[in-house]
Design a protein around this motif. Sequence first.
Motif, PDB file in Angstrom:
ATOM      1  N   LEU A  39       0.831  -1.207   0.000  1.00  0.00           N
ATOM      2  CA  LEU A  39       0.000   0.000   0.000  1.00  0.00           C
ATOM      3  C   LEU A  39       0.868   1.261   0.000  1.00  0.00           C
ATOM      4  CD1 LEU A  39      -2.769  -1.058   2.550  1.00  0.00           C
ATOM      5  CD2 LEU A  39      -3.023  -0.802   0.072  1.00  0.00           C
ATOM      6  N   LEU A  40       1.988   1.213   0.729  1.00  0.00           N
ATOM      7  CA  LEU A  40       2.909   2.350   0.746  1.00  0.00           C
ATOM      8  C   LEU A  40       3.516   2.570  -0.633  1.00  0.00           C
ATOM      9  CD1 LEU A  40       4.382   4.557   2.305  1.00  0.00           C
ATOM     10  CD2 LEU A  40       6.116   2.864   2.924  1.00  0.00           C
ATOM     11  N   CYS A  41       3.831   1.482  -1.323  1.00  0.00           N
ATOM     12  CA  CYS A  41       4.376   1.579  -2.683  1.00  0.00           C
ATOM     13  C   CYS A  41       3.368   2.254  -3.613  1.00  0.00           C
ATOM     14  CB  CYS A  41       4.736   0.182  -3.192  1.00  0.00           C
ATOM     15  SG  CYS A  41       5.489   0.184  -4.835  1.00  0.00           S
ATOM     16  N   GLU A  42       2.084   1.907  -3.471  1.00  0.00           N
ATOM     17  CA  GLU A  42       1.042   2.534  -4.278  1.00  0.00           C
ATOM     18  C   GLU A  42       0.946   4.026  -3.969  1.00  0.00           C
ATOM     19  OE1 GLU A  42      -2.586   0.456  -3.511  1.00  0.00           O
ATOM     20  OE2 GLU A  42      -1.839  -1.461  -4.295  1.00  0.00           O
ATOM     21  N   LEU A  43       1.101   4.363  -2.677  1.00  0.00           N
ATOM     22  CA  LEU A  43       1.056   5.764  -2.277  1.00  0.00           C
ATOM     23  C   LEU A  43       2.218   6.544  -2.895  1.00  0.00           C
ATOM     24  CD1 LEU A  43      -0.414   7.830  -0.407  1.00  0.00           C
ATOM     25  CD2 LEU A  43       1.269   7.235   1.342  1.00  0.00           C
ATOM     26  N   LYS A  44       3.417   5.948  -2.872  1.00  0.00           N
ATOM     27  CA  LYS A  44       4.589   6.602  -3.464  1.00  0.00           C
ATOM     28  C   LYS A  44       4.413   6.779  -4.968  1.00  0.00           C
ATOM     29  CE  LYS A  44       8.056   5.092  -0.088  1.00  0.00           C
ATOM     30  NZ  LYS A  44       9.248   4.232   0.148  1.00  0.00           N
ATOM     31  N   GLU A  45       3.831   5.782  -5.625  1.00  0.00           N
ATOM     32  CA  GLU A  45       3.581   5.898  -7.061  1.00  0.00           C
ATOM     33  C   GLU A  45       2.597   7.033  -7.347  1.00  0.00           C
ATOM     34  OE1 GLU A  45       2.252   2.011  -8.095  1.00  0.00           O
ATOM     35  OE2 GLU A  45       4.280   1.132  -8.143  1.00  0.00           O
ATOM     36  N   GLY A  46       1.610   7.172  -6.454  1.00  0.00           N
ATOM     37  CA  GLY A  46       0.652   8.269  -6.584  1.00  0.00           C
ATOM     38  C   GLY A  46       1.326   9.623  -6.431  1.00  0.00           C
ATOM     39  N   LEU A  47       2.254   9.714  -5.473  1.00  0.00           N
ATOM     40  CA  LEU A  47       2.997  10.961  -5.281  1.00  0.00           C
ATOM     41  C   LEU A  47       3.821  11.302  -6.514  1.00  0.00           C
ATOM     42  CD1 LEU A  47       4.233  10.595  -1.596  1.00  0.00           C
ATOM     43  CD2 LEU A  47       2.717  12.376  -2.473  1.00  0.00           C
ATOM     44  N   ALA A  48       4.417  10.278  -7.127  1.00  0.00           N
ATOM     45  CA  ALA A  48       5.270  10.496  -8.297  1.00  0.00           C
ATOM     46  C   ALA A  48       4.485  11.068  -9.476  1.00  0.00           C
ATOM     47  CB  ALA A  48       5.940   9.186  -8.701  1.00  0.00           C
ATOM     48  N   ARG A  49       3.220  10.701  -9.574  1.00  0.00           N
ATOM     49  CA  ARG A  49       2.420  11.210 -10.705  1.00  0.00           C
ATOM     50  C   ARG A  49       1.416  12.278 -10.287  1.00  0.00           C
ATOM     51  NH1 ARG A  49       0.004   6.031  -9.674  1.00  0.00           N
ATOM     52  NH2 ARG A  49      -2.247   6.208  -9.260  1.00  0.00           N
ATOM     53  N   SER A  50       1.513  12.764  -9.065  1.00  0.00           N
ATOM     54  CA  SER A  50       0.508  13.704  -8.544  1.00  0.00           C
ATOM     55  C   SER A  50       0.475  15.022  -9.320  1.00  0.00           C
ATOM     56  CB  SER A  50       0.760  13.977  -7.057  1.00  0.00           C
ATOM     57  OG  SER A  50       2.025  14.583  -6.858  1.00  0.00           O
ATOM     58  N   GLU A  51       1.634  15.458  -9.843  1.00  0.00           N
ATOM     59  CA  GLU A  51       1.664  16.726 -10.577  1.00  0.00           C
ATOM     60  C   GLU A  51       0.873  16.650 -11.884  1.00  0.00           C
ATOM     61  OE1 GLU A  51       5.604  18.118 -11.136  1.00  0.00           O
ATOM     62  OE2 GLU A  51       5.999  18.418  -8.990  1.00  0.00           O
ATOM     63  N   LYS A  52       0.681  15.426 -12.385  1.00  0.00           N
ATOM     64  CA  LYS A  52      -0.076  15.252 -13.623  1.00  0.00           C
ATOM     65  C   LYS A  52      -1.574  15.087 -13.358  1.00  0.00           C
ATOM     66  CE  LYS A  52       3.840  13.104 -16.021  1.00  0.00           C
ATOM     67  NZ  LYS A  52       4.336  11.893 -16.746  1.00  0.00           N
ATOM     68  N   MET A  53      -1.952  14.980 -12.063  1.00  0.00           N
ATOM     69  CA  MET A  53      -3.364  14.840 -11.708  1.00  0.00           C
ATOM     70  C   MET A  53      -4.026  16.210 -11.633  1.00  0.00           C
ATOM     71  SD  MET A  53      -3.215  12.153  -8.504  1.00  0.00           S
ATOM     72  CE  MET A  53      -2.411  10.552  -8.603  1.00  0.00           C
TER      73      MET A  53
END
Length: 340
Positions: free
Chosen positions: A291-305
């Motif tokens: 779940l933490l890995c998914e959260l980090k992946e979300g952070l990595a693409r957050s600027e494109k959201m």
Amino acid sequence: MSPLIIVIIVVCAAVLLVCAFMLGFAVYAQHKGFGGRFEKNPLLKYFTPEEFNLKTIPVATKCHNVQLKGFIYYKGDLVSAKKLIILSHGMGPGQCAYTTGIAFFCNNGCAVLAFDCAGSGLSGGRSLGGLENSTRALVAAYRFAVSTPMLCNLKICFVGHSMGAYSALCATKFVHPQCVVAFSSPERPSLMVERGAAEVTGAAFAKFLRPFVKVLSFFRFGSYADLSASRCIARSGVPALVFHGDRDRDVPLPLSAYARLCSSAEKGSAIPVYCAGKAHNPYNTIAAEKLLCELKEGLARSEKMSEEERKEFFSSRDYTKICEEDSVVMNQVLTFIMSN
């Protein structure tokens, strides 16, 4: 002037230019990895001491002219605490990312002392500067504890994660806690800088860069510069548990203090603990790490959201499950601490 002397002058000048360039690149690489401050990410939830019914006492100390701030955490009566855990946090906003672990120790009769490192969270400083600054902060925390009346009679254990684990192992060169627990410790800062540089410049150039990183660290940190974590803990004789996961991408096994301890005849009282299936947070469950890995992946693409997508993604995460601790690992840690 003879041709030989001219050649020598040209060669010396070329060597000096190369050294100057490499030192300049070492400064850049160090700044790239450790420059700037580490603060809370406004997109994420951080648990508070109040959510775990913890009592807190604000504390402050100085470390190389930087003010470090933090808290003493406890439950019940501080004078009845069985041990004092000095927490050494990883790279990030500081102790606020470790509240669940702090609560675990407090719920089991320990007090916890935690300072944010220079350049992190509550503390001063324009930047982290390097892993060595974390070691200096931990030594300062130990000296604060042994000179503070309400803490000085408690037996001290260092508990650290990642950068903080490196510090917990290396600090035993300068001070002497009762025991150490280290999760996911790098072996040396220069190896981590080399790894980061290799992703940009290639492995050969990064390997050539490493000696210049070591020289730079020596001038910045003196006796704290680029210490070997495994050697420090082995030679200190301090009992230690050194955990590492086989799926750790942040500190890969070959670059870890764990791997060095496993391959060395010099272990002292340190015990390497292999965590199969675990990544960078082996004190948590495998499900939590996913779940933490998914959260980090979300952070990595957050600027494109879009703003709405960011709000939906981060507010819908189950942070309790992301921080779910592995009871087997944590009870092993608690038993070890209580027996030392």
